[in-house]
Design a protein around this motif. Structure first.
Motif, PDB file in Angstrom:
ATOM      1  N   ALA A   1      48.648  41.927  48.551  1.00 13.22           N
ATOM      2  CA  ALA A   1      47.646  40.680  48.187  1.00 13.22           C
ATOM      3  C   ALA A   1      46.636  41.088  46.973  1.00 13.22           C
ATOM      4  O   ALA A   1      46.397  40.238  46.157  1.00 13.22           O
ATOM      5  N   LEU A   2      46.535  42.141  46.847  1.00 17.88           N
ATOM      6  CA  LEU A   2      45.438  42.729  45.534  1.00 17.88           C
ATOM      7  C   LEU A   2      46.355  42.396  44.342  1.00 17.88           C
ATOM      8  O   LEU A   2      45.958  42.142  43.391  1.00 17.88           O
ATOM      9  N   GLN A   3      47.649  42.894  44.606  1.00 18.84           N
ATOM     10  CA  GLN A   3      48.493  42.456  43.610  1.00 18.84           C
ATOM     11  C   GLN A   3      48.581  41.270  42.890  1.00 18.84           C
ATOM     12  O   GLN A   3      48.374  41.040  41.481  1.00 18.84           O
ATOM     13  N   ARG A   4      48.764  40.403  43.765  1.00 20.51           N
ATOM     14  CA  ARG A   4      48.876  38.912  43.588  1.00 20.51           C
ATOM     15  C   ARG A   4      47.577  38.258  42.911  1.00 20.51           C
ATOM     16  O   ARG A   4      47.332  37.816  41.903  1.00 20.51           O
ATOM     17  N   ALA A   5      46.451  38.948  43.272  1.00 20.75           N
ATOM     18  CA  ALA A   5      45.153  38.318  42.963  1.00 20.75           C
ATOM     19  C   ALA A   5      44.633  38.965  41.730  1.00 20.75           C
ATOM     20  O   ALA A   5      43.991  38.265  40.928  1.00 20.75           O
ATOM     21  N   CYS A   6      45.313  40.025  41.389  1.00 21.33           N
ATOM     22  CA  CYS A   6      44.832  40.570  40.169  1.00 21.33           C
ATOM     23  C   CYS A   6      45.770  40.909  39.200  1.00 21.33           C
ATOM     24  O   CYS A   6      46.424  41.830  39.123  1.00 21.33           O
ATOM     25  N   ALA A   7      46.167  39.768  38.400  1.00 20.76           N
ATOM     26  CA  ALA A   7      46.938  39.998  37.433  1.00 20.76           C
ATOM     27  C   ALA A   7      46.949  41.029  36.734  1.00 20.76           C
ATOM     28  O   ALA A   7      45.857  41.500  36.079  1.00 20.76           O
TER      29      ALA A   7
END
Ligand code: S2G
Ligand code: ZN
Length: 464
Positions: free
Chosen positions: A11-17
């Motif tokens: 989730a964090l990886q997706r949200a923070c390019a």
């Protein structure tokens, strides 16, 4: 790694390019902890933001997904404040290490949170100035963590704590906003000074991303005395005598057991001919012969009164460094046991009474344990280290130490002291916060946390 943790990391990886998010087991292990060894690190992932905007995106995404974040700097903490033991995501500042600005007129240095304490000291020295917060872990600890725990060290007596060096702070709040606190001003009477709320908040109110630090004049040439005394009462008389006549920058003490362990750990010779129950390291300004004569005169008068058993005064910078090793090397020399630490503070005037009562208490409830004392007499901060016996399991040892802590904290409260002087409450001392803070105070602290961290994602379980 379980499904929940994988989801958090994804989730964090997706949200923070562009944000580096690591789930490699060896990194989870190394970055999920600090210097404490009483809780196993179990983070879901470790995020390595490179910029304030990445930290903002990370916090906003974590708040939306209700993912707990544990800020992590140099991982030298001693209360478990940076331990991720419950599937949290660690936010490491290892990739935010830029020195952003030096202002010669303001005498301030602005750095990112991940800058190592020793780097700040070196940069200040390179500019002919001085950053006065100094302690054994300074080569690894980071400024963000120093501010989050309001680190003290050996020269609080003259320069105060980290709080006193913070001229400005940039913090990301639980809503992902950036707060610029005080902007380096010396005077600013425009309402509550939020800088001081975040200092010592242990990562529970916001993520410190940048700091503007006040630098000062470098000290004049100094001398160090290593003295042997036979009682705390004599030690306090020496303190009063030297403080009245000399310009002290440090007044540290350690016991004969601390000396034993640091000599073994660091391979040091006996510092004095006499072996003494207590030792003191005194650092003082000594720019001219006059101060040196005054120091010798104080030394002699304390010896004549029977307060000193023996002593040595440094004759070179090299010897200053050698004498400091007896004090600065203690923590590392006992870390292998491991020790159960209590970082206690009382008013300076009550130090002898406190230690007398603690000695009686220890003799009564745990004569089987070796307790090593050292610390900062000049600010009433006493480090009590119970060494784990080799034949005792860690969990049994810790639960015995909790029983000792119950009585220790009752005594500390009775004498008006604090159960944490400079290491913070973190995870390990959290169960005893109400021994030294009132229900009203804790209520207000929870209210403040609710304002700054409405989703409750910042370091849950620490401090409050
Ligand atoms: C000290 C360092 C950590 C410890 O030496 O003054 O604050 O071992 C301590 O307690
Ligand atoms: Zn200390």
């Amino acid at each position: 790694m379980n499904g929940k943790n994988q989801k958090a990391a994804a989730a964090l990886q997706r949200a923070c390019a562009g944000l580096k998010v690591v789930t490699e087991p060896s990194v989870l292990e190394s970055h999920g902890r600090d210097w404490t060894r009483f809780r196993a690190p179990r983070p879901a992932a470790v995020a390595f933001p490179e910029s304030v905007s990445q930290v903002q995106q990370l916090v906003a995404a974590a708040a939306a997904a209700e993912i707990a974040l544990v800020p992590s700097g140099g991982r030298t903490g001693l209360s478990g404040g940076a331990v991720a033991a419950d599937g949290e995501v660690v936010v490491s500042f290892d990739r935010m290490r830029r020195v952003l600005d030096f202002n010669r007129v303001d005498r301030t240095l602005t750095v990112e949170a991940g800058v190592v304490t020793a780097t700040v000291q070196e940069r200040a020295a390179a500019e002919g100035l001085y950053y006065p917060v100094s302690f054994a872990a300074e080569g690894s600890s980071q400024i963000g963590g120093n501010i989050a725990t309001n680190a003290g060290g050996i020269r609080v007596l003259r320069y105060g704590l980290t709080r006193d060096q913070v001229a400005g702070l940039k913090v990301v709040t639980g809503r992902g906003e950036v707060l610029e606190c005080n902007r380096g001003l010396i005077k600013n009477a425009s309402g509550y000074d939020l800088r001081h709320l975040f200092t010592g908040s242990e990562g529970t109110l916001g993520l410190i991303v940048e700091a503007t630090l006040r630098l000062t004049d470098p000290p004049p040439p100094s001398k160090v005395l290593l003295l042997g005394v036979d009682s705390m009462d004599a030690l306090m008389k020496v303190f009063a005598t030297l403080r009245a006549r000399l310009d002290l920058s440090a007044f540290e003490f350690f016991t004969d057991r601390a000396l034993h362990h640091v000599r073994v750990g660091q391979g040091l010779p006996p510092p004095l001919d006499a072996s003494c129950p207590l030792y003191v390291i005194v650092e003082l300004d000594c720019p001219t012969e006059w101060q040196e004569e005054a120091a010798m005169d104080c030394f002699e008068s304390c010896a004549e009164r029977g307060w000193l058993l023996d002593g040595v005064i440094s004759q070179s910078d090299r010897q200053i460094a050698e004498l400091w090793r007896y004090r600065e090397g203690i923590s590392e020399s006992i870390s292998h046991f491991p020790p159960y630490k209590n970082d206690l503070s009382v008013t300076v005037s009550r130090v002898p009474e406190f230690l007398r009562r603690m000695d009686r208490l220890i003799g009564e409830i745990c004569p089987e344990f070796e307790v090593v004392w050292y610390g900062h007499i000049g600010d009433g901060n006493l480090h009590m280290n119970i060494l784990k016996p080799a034949d005792l399991g860690l969990e049994t040892f810790e639960s015995r130490c909790h029983e000792i802590s119950e009585r220790t904290y009752a005594l500390t409260r009775d004498i008006g002291g604090s159960i944490s002087a400079e290491h913070g409450i973190g995870l390990l001392k959290q169960p005893w916060l109400d021994r030294v803070r009132s229900a009203e105070e804790i209520g207000f602290m929870r209210g403040i946390k609710q304002v700054f961290d409405p989703a409750g994602i910042f370091n849950p379980g620490k401090l409050l």
